[in-house]
Design a protein around this motif. Structure first.
Motif, PDB file in Angstrom:
ATOM      1  N   TYR A   8       0.848  -1.182   0.000  1.00 52.08           N
ATOM      2  CA  TYR A   8       0.000   0.000   0.000  1.00 52.08           C
ATOM      3  C   TYR A   8       0.888   1.237   0.000  1.00 52.08           C
ATOM      4  CZ  TYR A   8      -3.218  -3.545   1.832  1.00 52.08           C
ATOM      5  OH  TYR A   8      -3.961  -4.686   2.024  1.00 52.08           O
ATOM      6  N   LEU A   9       0.566   2.191  -0.868  1.00 50.45           N
ATOM      7  CA  LEU A   9       1.325   3.434  -0.943  1.00 50.45           C
ATOM      8  C   LEU A   9       0.623   4.484  -0.101  1.00 50.45           C
ATOM      9  CD1 LEU A   9       3.602   5.193  -2.090  1.00 50.45           C
ATOM     10  CD2 LEU A   9       2.118   5.666  -4.064  1.00 50.45           C
ATOM     11  N   ASP A  10       1.340   5.083   0.839  1.00 43.05           N
ATOM     12  CA  ASP A  10       0.796   6.107   1.735  1.00 43.05           C
ATOM     13  C   ASP A  10       1.464   7.433   1.396  1.00 43.05           C
ATOM     14  OD1 ASP A  10      -0.314   7.553   3.822  1.00 43.05           O
ATOM     15  OD2 ASP A  10       1.167   6.861   5.279  1.00 43.05           O
ATOM     16  N   ARG A  11       0.670   8.391   0.896  1.00 38.54           N
ATOM     17  CA  ARG A  11       1.192   9.713   0.553  1.00 38.54           C
ATOM     18  C   ARG A  11       0.695  10.739   1.548  1.00 38.54           C
ATOM     19  NH1 ARG A  11      -0.039   8.504  -5.121  1.00 38.54           N
ATOM     20  NH2 ARG A  11       1.908   8.186  -6.269  1.00 38.54           N
ATOM     21  N   GLY A  13       1.530  14.667   1.710  1.00 38.23           N
ATOM     22  CA  GLY A  13       2.308  15.780   1.165  1.00 38.23           C
ATOM     23  C   GLY A  13       3.450  15.256   0.311  1.00 38.23           C
ATOM     24  N   ASP A  14       4.659  15.671   0.641  1.00 44.43           N
ATOM     25  CA  ASP A  14       5.833  15.210  -0.105  1.00 44.43           C
ATOM     26  C   ASP A  14       6.392  13.906   0.446  1.00 44.43           C
ATOM     27  OD1 ASP A  14       5.683  17.462  -1.703  1.00 44.43           O
ATOM     28  OD2 ASP A  14       6.979  18.641  -0.378  1.00 44.43           O
ATOM     29  N   THR A  15       5.793  13.399   1.518  1.00 45.46           N
ATOM     30  CA  THR A  15       6.283  12.176   2.154  1.00 45.46           C
ATOM     31  C   THR A  15       5.567  10.958   1.597  1.00 45.46           C
ATOM     32  OG1 THR A  15       6.749  13.386   4.194  1.00 45.46           O
ATOM     33  CG2 THR A  15       6.609  10.987   4.352  1.00 45.46           C
ATOM     34  N   GLN A  16       6.328   9.921   1.284  1.00 45.24           N
ATOM     35  CA  GLN A  16       5.752   8.675   0.785  1.00 45.24           C
ATOM     36  C   GLN A  16       6.273   7.497   1.600  1.00 45.24           C
ATOM     37  OE1 GLN A  16       6.074   7.985  -3.411  1.00 45.24           O
ATOM     38  NE2 GLN A  16       5.457  10.054  -3.971  1.00 45.24           N
ATOM     39  N   ARG A  17       5.366   6.622   1.966  1.00 47.72           N
ATOM     40  CA  ARG A  17       5.707   5.395   2.647  1.00 47.72           C
ATOM     41  C   ARG A  17       5.058   4.235   1.894  1.00 47.72           C
ATOM     42  NH1 ARG A  17       8.608   8.565   4.547  1.00 47.72           N
ATOM     43  NH2 ARG A  17       8.855   9.205   6.740  1.00 47.72           N
ATOM     44  N   VAL A  18       5.770   3.155   1.758  1.00 49.19           N
ATOM     45  CA  VAL A  18       5.186   1.942   1.192  1.00 49.19           C
ATOM     46  C   VAL A  18       5.016   0.947   2.323  1.00 49.19           C
ATOM     47  CG1 VAL A  18       5.456   0.036  -0.422  1.00 49.19           C
ATOM     48  CG2 VAL A  18       6.205   2.333  -1.071  1.00 49.19           C
ATOM     49  N   LEU A  58      10.665   3.786   3.681  1.00 47.53           N
ATOM     50  CA  LEU A  58      10.734   5.250   3.560  1.00 47.53           C
ATOM     51  C   LEU A  58      10.994   5.598   2.099  1.00 47.53           C
ATOM     52  CD1 LEU A  58      12.896   6.032   6.723  1.00 47.53           C
ATOM     53  CD2 LEU A  58      10.434   5.669   6.557  1.00 47.53           C
ATOM     54  N   ALA A  59       9.950   5.493   1.276  1.00 51.15           N
ATOM     55  CA  ALA A  59      10.105   5.567  -0.172  1.00 51.15           C
ATOM     56  C   ALA A  59      10.573   6.931  -0.660  1.00 51.15           C
ATOM     57  CB  ALA A  59       8.779   5.197  -0.847  1.00 51.15           C
ATOM     58  N   SER A  60      10.223   7.988   0.067  1.00 49.90           N
ATOM     59  CA  SER A  60      10.597   9.336  -0.377  1.00 49.90           C
ATOM     60  C   SER A  60      11.936   9.791   0.200  1.00 49.90           C
ATOM     61  CB  SER A  60       9.502  10.339   0.012  1.00 49.90           C
ATOM     62  OG  SER A  60       9.284  10.321   1.411  1.00 49.90           O
ATOM     63  N   GLU A  61      12.640   8.888   0.884  1.00 52.06           N
ATOM     64  CA  GLU A  61      13.915   9.247   1.503  1.00 52.06           C
ATOM     65  C   GLU A  61      14.996   8.238   1.115  1.00 52.06           C
ATOM     66  OE1 GLU A  61      13.251   9.747   5.722  1.00 52.06           O
ATOM     67  OE2 GLU A  61      11.214  10.481   5.337  1.00 52.06           O
ATOM     68  N   PRO A  62      15.289   8.134  -0.197  1.00 52.14           N
ATOM     69  CA  PRO A  62      16.308   7.167  -0.624  1.00 52.14           C
ATOM     70  C   PRO A  62      17.692   7.540  -0.120  1.00 52.14           C
ATOM     71  CG  PRO A  62      15.706   8.601  -2.439  1.00 52.14           C
ATOM     72  CD  PRO A  62      14.752   8.917  -1.321  1.00 52.14           C
ATOM     73  N   LEU A  63      18.511   6.523   0.100  1.00 51.17           N
ATOM     74  CA  LEU A  63      19.884   6.732   0.558  1.00 51.17           C
ATOM     75  C   LEU A  63      20.822   6.604  -0.642  1.00 51.17           C
ATOM     76  CD1 LEU A  63      19.502   4.574   3.768  1.00 51.17           C
ATOM     77  CD2 LEU A  63      19.693   7.065   3.681  1.00 51.17           C
ATOM     78  N   GLU A  64      21.788   7.521  -0.741  1.00 50.92           N
ATOM     79  CA  GLU A  64      22.590   7.651  -1.950  1.00 50.92           C
ATOM     80  C   GLU A  64      23.590   6.518  -2.136  1.00 50.92           C
ATOM     81  OE1 GLU A  64      24.375  11.462  -1.771  1.00 50.92           O
ATOM     82  OE2 GLU A  64      22.476  12.558  -1.995  1.00 50.92           O
ATOM     83  N   ASP A  94      -1.577   2.802  11.058  1.00 48.80           N
ATOM     84  CA  ASP A  94      -2.874   3.286  11.534  1.00 48.80           C
ATOM     85  C   ASP A  94      -3.657   3.940  10.406  1.00 48.80           C
ATOM     86  OD1 ASP A  94      -4.802   3.879  13.647  1.00 48.80           O
ATOM     87  OD2 ASP A  94      -4.194   5.953  13.397  1.00 48.80           O
ATOM     88  N   ARG A  95      -2.988   4.681   9.530  1.00 45.99           N
ATOM     89  CA  ARG A  95      -3.673   5.298   8.389  1.00 45.99           C
ATOM     90  C   ARG A  95      -4.251   4.221   7.471  1.00 45.99           C
ATOM     91  NH1 ARG A  95      -2.785  10.311   6.426  1.00 45.99           N
ATOM     92  NH2 ARG A  95      -2.318   9.548   4.328  1.00 45.99           N
TER      93      ARG A  95
END
Length: 275
Positions: A8-11, A13-18, A58-64, A94-95
């Motif tokens: 499930y993709l949780d959006r 704002g600019d934050t994304q969690r899978v 933490l899909a919107s916070e990739p590590l380089e 919870d969402r």
């Protein structure tokens, strides 16, 4: 309430969690017809229960790079970072549970707590690897140790078993405010601002009516006065939420927070007095 296995993709704002859900040891599908009763023996073992594996990416916070990922993992072991990551993961879950409740018509229960977490791991990996709960490097966290917020710790310390027995036995009533106020708190903490705004007025009013004479003392009287003063403002929230140009969500949340804290304080004082 439970979620079906899947992703499930949780959006926000600019934050994304899978959110990836996998059930281990799942029970077989329910039969269309109930089995005939059979005699039970004392030596039969207690049936095992399924275990739900929840992975939040933490899909919107990739590590380089792998070195950056290792540094992130080392920082994640700190107490504050650990608490923030666990709270973030539980908020995502919870969402998803709230969305499942809304689409199935089932009642949304209490948010999943840290005390329900059997094992917690933080780690990093590549692509499909992390969705399956597999990591290049990971650490295991004692999720139930040292991560409770001050509010949660206060609530967990107040477990009046005699009063539970009295309510169940019909010797004491169950005030509606003790059910309504925690629901408002759960909605507010999960950013379900509209739901909190629609229920806070009646929950606060119930607190005033039911607990007005429950405790004696100047602090109790002062809190009752403050809560009563907030009622007119709380009564206008439903209309504001459904206005064609609704007020800003954080602004509404701020207006709910203070009377909610007062109501929680009144209820906590009442519970301590009835221990």
């Amino acid at each position: 309430m439970r979620l079906g296995d899947g992703r499930y993709l949780d959006r926000r704002g600019d934050t994304q969690r899978v959110l990836a859900i996998e059930t281990e040891g799942a029970l077989p599908p329910a039969r269309r017809k109930r089995r005939r009763p059979r005699k039970s023996t004392a030596v039969e073992r207690t049936p095992s229960l399924p275990l739900t594996v929840v992975t939040v990416v933490l899909a919107s916070e990739p590590l380089e790079s792998e070195s950056a990922a290792s540094a992130w993992l080392q920082d994640a072991a700190g107490e504050e970072a650990t608490e923030a990551l666990i709270e973030d993961a539980l908020a995502t879950l919870d969402r998803a549970l709230a969305a499942a409740a809304a689409t199935t018509g089932r009642t949304l229960g209490e948010p999943v707590g840290v005390d329900q977490v059997v094992t917690a791991r933080f780690g990093f990996g590549e692509g499909e690897q992390v969705y399956d709960g597999r990591f290049l490097e990971a650490i295991e966290i004692d999720a139930r140790g040292g991560t409770a917020s001050p509010r949660r710790e206060r609530l967990e310390r107040i477990v009046p078993l005699p009063r539970i027995a009295a309510i169940l036995g019909g010797r004491e009533p169950l005030p509606a405010c003790e059910v309504l106020i925690p629901r408002v708190r759960a909605d507010l903490d999960a950013d379900r601002i509209e739901a909190a705004a629609l229920t806070i007025h009646e929950a606060a009013r119930a607190t005033l009516i039911e607990l007005e004479f429950a405790v004696e003392g100047p602090e109790h009287e002062a809190d009752l006065d403050l809560l009563e003063e907030s009622l007119p403002g709380l009564a206008s929230l439903p209309a504001e939420v459904f206005d064609p140009e609704p007020a800003d969500g954080p602004a509404i949340a701020a207006r709910i927070e203070e009377p909610l804290r007062i109501a929680e304080r009144i209820i906590r004082r009442f519970r301590i007095a009835t221990q």
